[in-house]
Design a protein around this motif. Structure first.
Motif, PDB file in Angstrom:
ATOM      1  N   UNK A 229       0.836  -1.207   0.000  1.00  0.00           N
ATOM      2  CA  UNK A 229       0.000   0.000   0.000  1.00  0.00           C
ATOM      3  C   UNK A 229       0.871   1.257   0.000  1.00  0.00           C
ATOM      4  N   UNK A 230       0.299   2.371  -0.457  1.00  0.00           N
ATOM      5  CA  UNK A 230       0.979   3.659  -0.462  1.00  0.00           C
ATOM      6  C   UNK A 230       1.437   4.028   0.945  1.00  0.00           C
ATOM      7  N   UNK A 231       0.537   3.824   1.919  1.00  0.00           N
ATOM      8  CA  UNK A 231       0.832   4.227   3.296  1.00  0.00           C
ATOM      9  C   UNK A 231       2.028   3.465   3.860  1.00  0.00           C
ATOM     10  N   UNK A 232       2.057   2.139   3.644  1.00  0.00           N
ATOM     11  CA  UNK A 232       3.179   1.374   4.192  1.00  0.00           C
ATOM     12  C   UNK A 232       4.471   1.682   3.445  1.00  0.00           C
ATOM     13  N   UNK A 233       4.358   1.990   2.156  1.00  0.00           N
ATOM     14  CA  UNK A 233       5.555   2.387   1.422  1.00  0.00           C
ATOM     15  C   UNK A 233       6.154   3.660   1.985  1.00  0.00           C
ATOM     16  N   UNK A 234       5.285   4.598   2.330  1.00  0.00           N
ATOM     17  CA  UNK A 234       5.753   5.869   2.897  1.00  0.00           C
ATOM     18  C   UNK A 234       6.369   5.646   4.275  1.00  0.00           C
ATOM     19  N   UNK A 235       5.714   4.814   5.093  1.00  0.00           N
ATOM     20  CA  UNK A 235       6.224   4.549   6.442  1.00  0.00           C
ATOM     21  C   UNK A 235       7.585   3.855   6.391  1.00  0.00           C
ATOM     22  N   UNK A 236       7.707   2.852   5.531  1.00  0.00           N
ATOM     23  CA  UNK A 236       8.977   2.121   5.428  1.00  0.00           C
ATOM     24  C   UNK A 236      10.095   3.033   4.926  1.00  0.00           C
ATOM     25  N   UNK A 237       9.779   3.849   3.921  1.00  0.00           N
ATOM     26  CA  UNK A 237      10.793   4.759   3.385  1.00  0.00           C
ATOM     27  C   UNK A 237      11.204   5.796   4.428  1.00  0.00           C
ATOM     28  N   UNK A 238      10.262   6.265   5.210  1.00  0.00           N
ATOM     29  CA  UNK A 238      10.579   7.233   6.261  1.00  0.00           C
ATOM     30  C   UNK A 238      11.616   6.681   7.228  1.00  0.00           C
TER      31      UNK A 238
END
Length: 348
Positions: A229-238
């Motif tokens: 998901x977009x949200x988990x991609x953002x969290x992991x990248x953060x």
């Protein structure tokens, strides 16, 4: 002469107008073989003249056959599931079948009862399975016991139990990793997808193999567990990008997570691709909608769905002819590395 149009035309009307039996009309409408071309043309001319549209239940009763094909998926539908549905819908219509799309809670304790009730009460002619349902032994057992033909898309286990459609996800991810390595990247982050999906294991294995060929190994702190998901991609990248020794590139296991990684980089004022290269997988519409546009792997999802539907219709035909034990060959479709603006040489 055509009957007056005061009611919906019936199969009896078609038979009377064409001068054939009701059984012959049923055989023509069910696209059965061994009907003479002249008879088939006469029946179809009557169908057109009357505007006759057979109901699914009438077709099933007339031929003791089901004209429902099921598509079972196990996770909340995204663009991938949507494109699979479109591809299957087109092929099912051409073959004279209706498509029934069902989300299966593959983690439920009563999944066997639910799947069995669905398969037996609805009388499905066949089923196409999407990951991770495609590898669920309980659901496979239900279909096998009910003697329902099925085709699996991108399975990980029991490859020879049914026809399958897939791309080489291991090689595709190697191609992505090789692209980043050729640009000089050595600290490469990796965002995994859902653990239940075969694609998650295969894509990570391809990434590891590409690194190993150059004497490298994944950096444990730069491997994150996402959920496609977009949200988990953002969290992991953060988490990766807030490290003092952040990566110079991130390989995300699908485009939505890669788009989330781009959003994280923007929030942290990290320029893509000048300071950070990001790649995705699937080549979904979002890959061309984000900025910079994503380098990714084009997976021919709609073509995979069409192939699965065609294979299933052939399996159903063979079952009706009593020869469905003859195995169908698997279908491996080609992938393609699509290079866009989200990748550049590693910063010095």
């Amino acid at each position: 002469m055509a009957p007056p149009r005061t009611r919906k035309p019936t199969i009896n009307d078609v038979a009377d107008l064409a001068g054939v039996s009701i059984k012959t009309v049923s055989r023509v409408m069910n696209k059965e073989p061994n009907v003479r071309d002249a008879v088939r043309e006469k029946v179809m001319a009557a169908v057109t003249q009357l505007g006759y549209q057979p109901s699914m239940s009438a077709r099933s009763l007339a031929g003791e056959r089901s004209f429902l094909i099921g598509l079972f998926y196990g996770d909340t539908g995204g663009q991938y599931t949507h494109d699979i549905q479109l591809g299957m819908l087109n092929r099912c219509r051409l073959a004279g079948y209706h498509l029934l799309v069902e989300e299966i809670d593959y983690k439920a304790l009563d999944v066997a009862d639910r799947a069995g009730m669905l398969v037996n009460q609805v009388r499905m002619a066949g089923v196409v399975l999407l990951p991770p349902v495609t590898d669920n032994p309980v659901i496979l057992n239900v279909l096998q016991r009910a003697a329902v033909p099925y085709v699996r898309i991108a399975p990980d286990r029991d490859i020879d139990t049914s026809p399958i459609v897939r791309i080489d996800e291991w090689q595709a991810t190697r191609d992505l990793a090789d692209h980043l390595l050729a640009l000089g990247h050595r600290r490469i982050g990796f965002i995994k997808g859902k653990q239940a999906h075969a694609a998650t294991r295969l894509r990570y294995a391809g990434f590891c193999e590409a690194l190993a060929d150059r004497g490298l190994a994944p950096v444990p702190d730069l491997v994150e567990q996402g959920e496609f998901s977009f949200e988990t991609g953002m969290e992991c990248a953060m988490r990766m990008l807030n490290r003092p020794d952040r990566p110079t590139a991130i390989l995300a296991s699908n485009d939505e997570m890669a788009a989330g990684a781009i959003a994280a980089a923007r929030q942290l004022s990290i320029a893509v691709p000048e300071q950070l290269s990001i790649v995705g997988f699937d080549d979904m519409p979002i890959a061309a909608q984000v900025w910079p546009q994503l380098t990714t792997i084009h997976q021919p999802v709609t073509a995979m769905a069409e192939a699965a539907a065609d294979m299933l219709v052939e399996l159903i035909r063979r079952k009706d002819a009593g020869v469905w034990d003859n195995p169908l060959p698997h279908r491996h479709l080609d992938h393609k590395l699509v290079i866009r603006a989200s990748t550049a040489r590693a910063p010095s």
